[in-house]
Design a protein around this motif. Sequence first.
Motif, mmCIF file in Angstrom:
data_model
loop_
_atom_site.group_PDB
_atom_site.id
_atom_site.type_symbol
_atom_site.label_atom_id
_atom_site.label_comp_id
_atom_site.label_asym_id
_atom_site.label_seq_id
_atom_site.Cartn_x
_atom_site.Cartn_y
_atom_site.Cartn_z
ATOM 1 N N ARG A 81 -3.929 80.392 -3.064
ATOM 2 C CA ARG A 81 -5.361 80.597 -2.846
ATOM 3 C C ARG A 81 -5.977 79.359 -2.218
ATOM 4 O O ARG A 81 -6.811 79.446 -1.319
ATOM 5 C CB ARG A 81 -6.050 80.898 -4.171
ATOM 6 N N LYS A 82 -5.566 78.184 -2.691
ATOM 7 C CA LYS A 82 -6.141 76.952 -2.176
ATOM 8 C C LYS A 82 -5.728 76.720 -0.725
ATOM 9 O O LYS A 82 -6.493 76.168 0.068
ATOM 10 C CB LYS A 82 -5.718 75.776 -3.059
ATOM 11 N N ARG A 83 -4.534 77.145 -0.369
ATOM 12 C CA ARG A 83 -4.127 76.995 1.025
ATOM 13 C C ARG A 83 -4.936 77.913 1.925
ATOM 14 O O ARG A 83 -5.185 77.603 3.086
ATOM 15 C CB ARG A 83 -2.630 77.275 1.169
ATOM 16 N N ILE A 84 -5.358 79.065 1.403
ATOM 17 C CA ILE A 84 -6.227 79.951 2.180
ATOM 18 C C ILE A 84 -7.570 79.274 2.408
ATOM 19 O O ILE A 84 -8.150 79.356 3.488
ATOM 20 C CB ILE A 84 -6.405 81.295 1.446
ATOM 21 N N VAL A 85 -8.071 78.597 1.382
ATOM 22 C CA VAL A 85 -9.322 77.864 1.533
ATOM 23 C C VAL A 85 -9.174 76.782 2.610
ATOM 24 O O VAL A 85 -10.115 76.491 3.343
ATOM 25 C CB VAL A 85 -9.755 77.248 0.185
ATOM 26 N N CYS A 86 -7.984 76.181 2.699
ATOM 27 C CA CYS A 86 -7.712 75.205 3.770
ATOM 28 C C CYS A 86 -7.954 75.843 5.136
ATOM 29 O O CYS A 86 -8.594 75.258 6.011
ATOM 30 C CB CYS A 86 -6.269 74.712 3.686
ATOM 31 N N ASP A 87 -7.429 77.046 5.317
ATOM 32 C CA ASP A 87 -7.591 77.728 6.597
ATOM 33 C C ASP A 87 -9.068 77.971 6.910
ATOM 34 O O ASP A 87 -9.511 77.847 8.056
ATOM 35 C CB ASP A 87 -6.846 79.064 6.585
ATOM 36 N N PHE B 164 -15.150 73.607 9.832
ATOM 37 C CA PHE B 164 -15.351 72.236 10.303
ATOM 38 C C PHE B 164 -15.759 72.169 11.782
ATOM 39 O O PHE B 164 -16.742 71.475 12.128
ATOM 40 C CB PHE B 164 -14.098 71.400 10.037
ATOM 41 N N PRO B 165 -15.075 72.844 12.721
ATOM 42 C CA PRO B 165 -15.516 72.775 14.125
ATOM 43 C C PRO B 165 -16.938 73.306 14.317
ATOM 44 O O PRO B 165 -17.673 72.815 15.175
ATOM 45 C CB PRO B 165 -14.497 73.655 14.868
ATOM 46 N N LEU B 166 -17.328 74.300 13.523
ATOM 47 C CA LEU B 166 -18.686 74.833 13.631
ATOM 48 C C LEU B 166 -19.718 73.786 13.221
ATOM 49 O O LEU B 166 -20.788 73.669 13.836
ATOM 50 C CB LEU B 166 -18.830 76.083 12.757
ATOM 51 N N ILE B 167 -19.403 73.015 12.176
ATOM 52 C CA ILE B 167 -20.313 71.956 11.742
ATOM 53 C C ILE B 167 -20.443 70.878 12.824
ATOM 54 O O ILE B 167 -21.542 70.419 13.146
ATOM 55 C CB ILE B 167 -19.833 71.339 10.412
ATOM 56 N N VAL B 168 -19.293 70.473 13.395
ATOM 57 C CA VAL B 168 -19.309 69.459 14.457
ATOM 58 C C VAL B 168 -20.101 69.955 15.658
ATOM 59 O O VAL B 168 -20.903 69.211 16.254
ATOM 60 C CB VAL B 168 -17.864 69.097 14.874
ATOM 61 N N LEU B 169 -19.922 71.233 16.016
ATOM 62 C CA LEU B 169 -20.664 71.802 17.140
ATOM 63 C C LEU B 169 -22.162 71.783 16.862
ATOM 64 O O LEU B 169 -22.969 71.426 17.743
ATOM 65 C CB LEU B 169 -20.193 73.234 17.407
ATOM 66 N N ILE C 113 -8.553 68.951 17.046
ATOM 67 C CA ILE C 113 -7.319 68.858 16.248
ATOM 68 C C ILE C 113 -7.308 69.950 15.193
ATOM 69 O O ILE C 113 -6.274 70.588 14.931
ATOM 70 C CB ILE C 113 -7.217 67.464 15.584
ATOM 71 N N SER C 114 -8.460 70.193 14.578
ATOM 72 C CA SER C 114 -8.572 71.225 13.544
ATOM 73 C C SER C 114 -8.228 72.604 14.104
ATOM 74 O O SER C 114 -7.474 73.378 13.495
ATOM 75 C CB SER C 114 -9.987 71.230 12.966
ATOM 76 N N ILE C 115 -8.766 72.904 15.293
ATOM 77 C CA ILE C 115 -8.505 74.209 15.920
ATOM 78 C C ILE C 115 -7.033 74.335 16.312
ATOM 79 O O ILE C 115 -6.400 75.374 16.083
ATOM 80 C CB ILE C 115 -9.411 74.397 17.158
ATOM 81 N N CYS C 116 -6.485 73.284 16.911
ATOM 82 C CA CYS C 116 -5.075 73.316 17.329
ATOM 83 C C CYS C 116 -4.153 73.501 16.130
ATOM 84 O O CYS C 116 -3.163 74.232 16.203
ATOM 85 C CB CYS C 116 -4.712 72.037 18.076
ATOM 86 N N TRP C 117 -4.466 72.832 15.036
ATOM 87 C CA TRP C 117 -3.627 72.964 13.850
ATOM 88 C C TRP C 117 -3.681 74.394 13.309
ATOM 89 O O TRP C 117 -2.665 74.952 12.905
ATOM 90 C CB TRP C 117 -4.050 71.983 12.765
ATOM 91 N N LEU C 118 -4.859 74.966 13.299
ATOM 92 C CA LEU C 118 -4.997 76.331 12.785
ATOM 93 C C LEU C 118 -4.192 77.316 13.621
ATOM 94 O O LEU C 118 -3.591 78.254 13.096
ATOM 95 C CB LEU C 118 -6.476 76.738 12.773
ATOM 96 N N ILE C 119 -4.167 77.095 14.956
ATOM 97 C CA ILE C 119 -3.469 78.017 15.852
ATOM 98 C C ILE C 119 -1.959 77.815 15.821
ATOM 99 O O ILE C 119 -1.190 78.781 15.754
ATOM 100 C CB ILE C 119 -3.985 77.851 17.296
ATOM 101 N N LEU D 204 1.677 71.927 4.891
ATOM 102 C CA LEU D 204 1.031 70.652 5.187
ATOM 103 C C LEU D 204 -0.461 70.806 5.448
ATOM 104 O O LEU D 204 -1.153 69.822 5.698
ATOM 105 C CB LEU D 204 1.683 70.006 6.424
ATOM 106 N N SER D 205 -0.966 72.036 5.381
ATOM 107 C CA SER D 205 -2.348 72.288 5.764
ATOM 108 C C SER D 205 -3.341 71.484 4.948
ATOM 109 O O SER D 205 -4.323 70.952 5.473
ATOM 110 C CB SER D 205 -2.668 73.780 5.633
ATOM 111 N N HIS D 206 -3.106 71.391 3.635
ATOM 112 C CA HIS D 206 -4.077 70.680 2.798
ATOM 113 C C HIS D 206 -4.089 69.188 3.129
ATOM 114 O O HIS D 206 -5.130 68.543 3.086
ATOM 115 C CB HIS D 206 -3.778 70.903 1.320
#
Length: 388
Positions: free
Chosen positions: A41-47, A53-58, A85-91, A100-102
């Motif tokens: 469940r916590k790894r899903i929260v990571c996703d 995060f990118p939305l906040i930065v934008l 980096i966040s977007i690339c990692w997610l993809i 390693l997501s967390h």
Amino acid sequence: MSKTKWGFKVHEADDIQRNLDWLQSQLEQLFVSDETSHSARKRIVCDIGFLIFPLIVLTYNVLFALTKNTALIITGVLQIPFALISICWLIRGRIRWPHLSHYVLAGILFMDTTVGIFSGQGTLLGTHFYYLFFTVGVAVVVPSNMPRFTWLLMLVNLTCFTLMEFFGVPAASEIAAMDLEHLKSFQMLVFLSMTLSISAAVYFADWSYFVLEDRLIKLASQDFLTGLPNRRAFHSHLKRKQASAKATEGSYCICILDIDHFKKVNDTYGHDIGDEVLKFVAQHLKDSVRVGDFVARLGGEEFVLFMPEIDLTDAIHVAERVRKAIDMCVYEGNGITIHVTISIGIIESYPDATDAELFELADQALYRAKQNGRNKLEIGTRSTVTYV
């Protein structure tokens, strides 16, 4: 023509099955792993964090640009690489290294906040309060089987917040010269984004629990090879329908179906071809029954068919249609042609019948169909029930 057509369907089905197997393996990585369900469940929260995060930065970059404050714009631009980096990692990274997501998310958030503070924002905008949010968020994101790592991250973030809160980091002169109204607006935005982020984390933790539970239930109730419900799912379905039939005084029928000479198929062509034959039969069963009928795989080469709200005469017509449909088609694949037939034992429900009694009757009828030459249907009668 039908044989050739089915032969092509077998190849198409193989391609589709390979894609489905790949998709299922990805879902299993997401929802079922060697971690506990709580960790998953916590790894899903990571996703979810990689998306938020990118939305906040934008959002910050848009607002910084609207102020036309050069120092703020620079601090915003310096944070953009972390969003990428966040977007690339997610993809890419999420599929290759899901465990390693967390770590990656914690590193990205920590470094982005630190860069934002020391590149000009300082502690004037209240950005250092993100460290306080990270202290709480670590318990939600990091898997529960890593207690030492969790406590270490919490201690580091709490220390960073405490030092910056009491000793401060000076902001760039252009930012310090902003009017009080703008400063308060940005401080409010910082607290709002933290509140929304932690609320989203808690919400998706609860949501992912239900997704995980539903996925596990499906995995536990589905036959992986044929895609049909398994024995467990059938008995669960049968109990519900029995209760409904008892309340309405309706009747239902159960068929046990067995592939003829299946052992010979495995011995002659191998288990891979045997698996293809099982999928071939399963598909014909699904295509031949009525809407509302329930088909499941009991195990091995045995299948079961539940027909609700039907009497024995009509049920026999349905079962015969299924038997003839399989008899008329020939499995073709990998240069092999196999004539597949099935034997069927059928029983109609009666008052106070138990699962064991109905299965015993249908099984005895199936045995007689095998004894009488196979590729036949036999009817179970109550007089043949034997008890041990």
